[in-house]
Structures are given as structure tokens and as C-alpha cells.
Design a protein around this motif. Structure first.
Motif, PDB file in Angstrom:
ATOM      1  N   SER A  72     -14.552  22.571 -13.689  1.00  0.00           N
ATOM      2  CA  SER A  72     -13.484  22.676 -12.138  1.00  0.00           C
ATOM      3  C   SER A  72     -14.520  21.770 -11.288  1.00  0.00           C
ATOM      4  N   ALA A  73     -15.829  22.417 -11.286  1.00  0.00           N
ATOM      5  CA  ALA A  73     -16.469  21.193 -10.423  1.00  0.00           C
ATOM      6  C   ALA A  73     -16.179  19.828 -10.047  1.00  0.00           C
ATOM      7  N   ALA A  74     -15.554  19.119 -11.451  1.00  0.00           N
ATOM      8  CA  ALA A  74     -15.713  17.531 -11.549  1.00  0.00           C
ATOM      9  C   ALA A  74     -14.072  17.348 -11.565  1.00  0.00           C
ATOM     10  N   GLY A  75     -13.295  18.848 -11.030  1.00  0.00           N
ATOM     11  CA  GLY A  75     -12.100  18.459 -10.438  1.00  0.00           C
ATOM     12  C   GLY A  75     -11.058  18.643 -10.943  1.00  0.00           C
ATOM     13  N   TYR A  76     -11.349  19.514 -12.240  1.00  0.00           N
ATOM     14  CA  TYR A  76     -10.182  19.423 -13.196  1.00  0.00           C
ATOM     15  C   TYR A  76     -10.525  21.502 -13.499  1.00  0.00           C
ATOM     16  N   PRO A  77      -9.717  22.251 -12.671  1.00  0.00           N
ATOM     17  CA  PRO A  77      -9.880  23.113 -12.413  1.00  0.00           C
ATOM     18  C   PRO A  77      -9.448  24.559 -13.114  1.00  0.00           C
ATOM     19  N   SER A  78      -7.793  23.663 -13.956  1.00  0.00           N
ATOM     20  CA  SER A  78      -6.638  23.998 -14.594  1.00  0.00           C
ATOM     21  C   SER A  78      -6.795  23.800 -16.147  1.00  0.00           C
ATOM     22  N   VAL A  79      -7.884  23.348 -16.050  1.00  0.00           N
ATOM     23  CA  VAL A  79      -7.966  22.914 -17.628  1.00  0.00           C
ATOM     24  C   VAL A  79      -9.012  23.385 -18.407  1.00  0.00           C
ATOM     25  N   THR A  80      -8.763  23.620 -19.636  1.00  0.00           N
ATOM     26  CA  THR A  80      -8.966  24.488 -20.547  1.00  0.00           C
ATOM     27  C   THR A  80      -9.889  24.262 -22.093  1.00  0.00           C
ATOM     28  N   LEU A  81     -10.345  24.594 -22.346  1.00  0.00           N
ATOM     29  CA  LEU A  81     -10.906  24.311 -24.194  1.00  0.00           C
ATOM     30  C   LEU A  81     -11.323  25.024 -25.119  1.00  0.00           C
ATOM     31  N   HIS A  82     -11.002  24.702 -25.675  1.00  0.00           N
ATOM     32  CA  HIS A  82     -11.224  24.923 -27.290  1.00  0.00           C
ATOM     33  C   HIS A  82     -11.076  24.487 -29.092  1.00  0.00           C
ATOM     34  N   VAL A  83     -11.926  25.231 -29.127  1.00  0.00           N
ATOM     35  CA  VAL A  83     -12.288  24.016 -30.473  1.00  0.00           C
ATOM     36  C   VAL A  83     -11.988  24.977 -31.708  1.00  0.00           C
ATOM     37  N   ASN A  92      -3.572  22.059 -20.983  1.00  0.00           N
ATOM     38  CA  ASN A  92      -3.240  22.191 -18.916  1.00  0.00           C
ATOM     39  C   ASN A  92      -3.877  20.802 -18.726  1.00  0.00           C
ATOM     40  N   THR A  93      -4.058  19.259 -19.159  1.00  0.00           N
ATOM     41  CA  THR A  93      -4.785  18.346 -18.950  1.00  0.00           C
ATOM     42  C   THR A  93      -3.324  17.303 -18.954  1.00  0.00           C
ATOM     43  N   SER A 100      -8.137   8.604 -16.470  1.00  0.00           N
ATOM     44  CA  SER A 100      -8.821   8.228 -15.020  1.00  0.00           C
ATOM     45  C   SER A 100     -10.140   8.627 -15.190  1.00  0.00           C
ATOM     46  N   GLY A 101     -11.222   9.764 -16.280  1.00  0.00           N
ATOM     47  CA  GLY A 101     -12.078  10.452 -15.836  1.00  0.00           C
ATOM     48  C   GLY A 101     -12.324  11.880 -16.389  1.00  0.00           C
TER      49      GLY A 101
END
Length: 158
Positions: A72-83, A92-93, A100-101
Motif C-alpha cells: 500500500s505504501a508503495a502505491g499498490y493498495p489493492s494488490v494482495t499476495l498468496h503463496v 488485483n494487479t 512499471s515497478g
């Protein structure tokens, strides 16, 4: 009498983390079939392949609230990760965000997770080695003291 080596304990080399956790590629077969068309979704799940099987501590860190805060702090508030086994599900990406980063952010963050865990593990091993050395010194001191004890009768008075 047994003696104990009082030399400085060597810090053991970490063996569980031979290299930082990273990602090698996107699994293009898992991308939505409609990409590149007018009906393509704006955001979707992108699966990426890990460079090795993540360790238990790494998986826990990836699933933690800390990484959501960092995203979220890096500008990706909706992105979530799962292993999922040897895959990272990036939800959500889209490919544009990754290009782009977000991909660089993930690479840096995964390597930092491994480094932090490795540092913590080395510190714990060092504390255990110091505790073992202290226990050895204590046991040796007790053994020396016990060896000085003699059970001699008092000489008879004349």
C-alpha cells in the motif's frame, strides 16, 4: 577431569537459505485469455514462479499484514499476495503494474524477507552458542569445585 573449549564459538553458516527468495517468470498460461481484447479485465491475478521453494518463515512473512502495508505504501493498495507451492499469486494487479515497478518492488521485498529471516536465525544461533558456552563453563566450574572436596577423617588428638 574433562576440559571445555573456551574459544569463541563460530557462528554457523545458514543452510536453509542458500539464496534470496525471488521470482523467475510469469506463468503466462494462467493469465486471462481475454488480455489484449476489448473485454480484458483491468485487474486480475498474475502467477509468478519462485526461484526455489519458499521456507515456512518466508511464507508467513509474505502472508503477513506487514507486506500488505508495504504494498500500500508503495502505491499498490489493492494488490494482495498468496503463496501456492512454488508460485506467488499476485492478485488485483496487471502486467502493466508489474512492468512499471511492482515486479521490482516484489523482487526487493522478497530478498529483504530472506535477509531478515537469515539475520534473525544467525542471531538466535549465536545466542544459543553463547548459552551453551556459559553452561559448559558453569558445569566445568562445578566439576572443579567438586573435585577439591575430600572426605578425610580428622586426625585423632594425642
Amino acid at each position: 577431569m574433562t576440559t571445555t573449549d573456551h574459544s569463541t564459538p563460530k557462528t554457523p553458516a545458514p543452510t536453509a537459505y542458500p539464496n534470496p527468495l525471488g521470482l523467475t517468470s510469469v506463468l503466462s498460461g494462467s493469465l486471462p485469455r481475454s488480455l489484449g481484447t476489448a473485454t480484458a479485465p483491468e485487474f486480475y491475478q498474475v502467477d509468478a514462479v519462485f526461484n526455489r521453494r519458499p521456507q515456512m518463515e518466508e511464507v508467513a512473512a509474505i502472508h503477513s499484514a506487514d507486506i500488505l502495508f508495504a504494498l500500500s505504501a508503495a502505491g499498490y493498495p489493492s494488490v494482495t499476495l498468496h503463496v501456492s507451492d512454488r508460485r506467488l499469486e499476485i492478485k488485483n494487479t496487471n502486467l502493466d503494474q508489474l512492468e512499471s515497478g511492482l515486479a521490482t518492488f516484489l523482487a526487493d521485498h522478497l530478498a529483504a524477507i530472506t535477509a531478515t529471516i537469515q539475520t534473525d536465525r544467525l542471531a538466535q544461533q549465536s545466542r544459543l552458542a553463547s548459552a551453551a558456552e556459559a553452561e559448559g563453563s558453569r558445569a566445568e566450574a562445578i566439576q572443579v569445585k567438586a573435585a577439591r572436596i575430600t572426605f578425610n577423617r580428622t586426625p585423632a588428638a594425642s
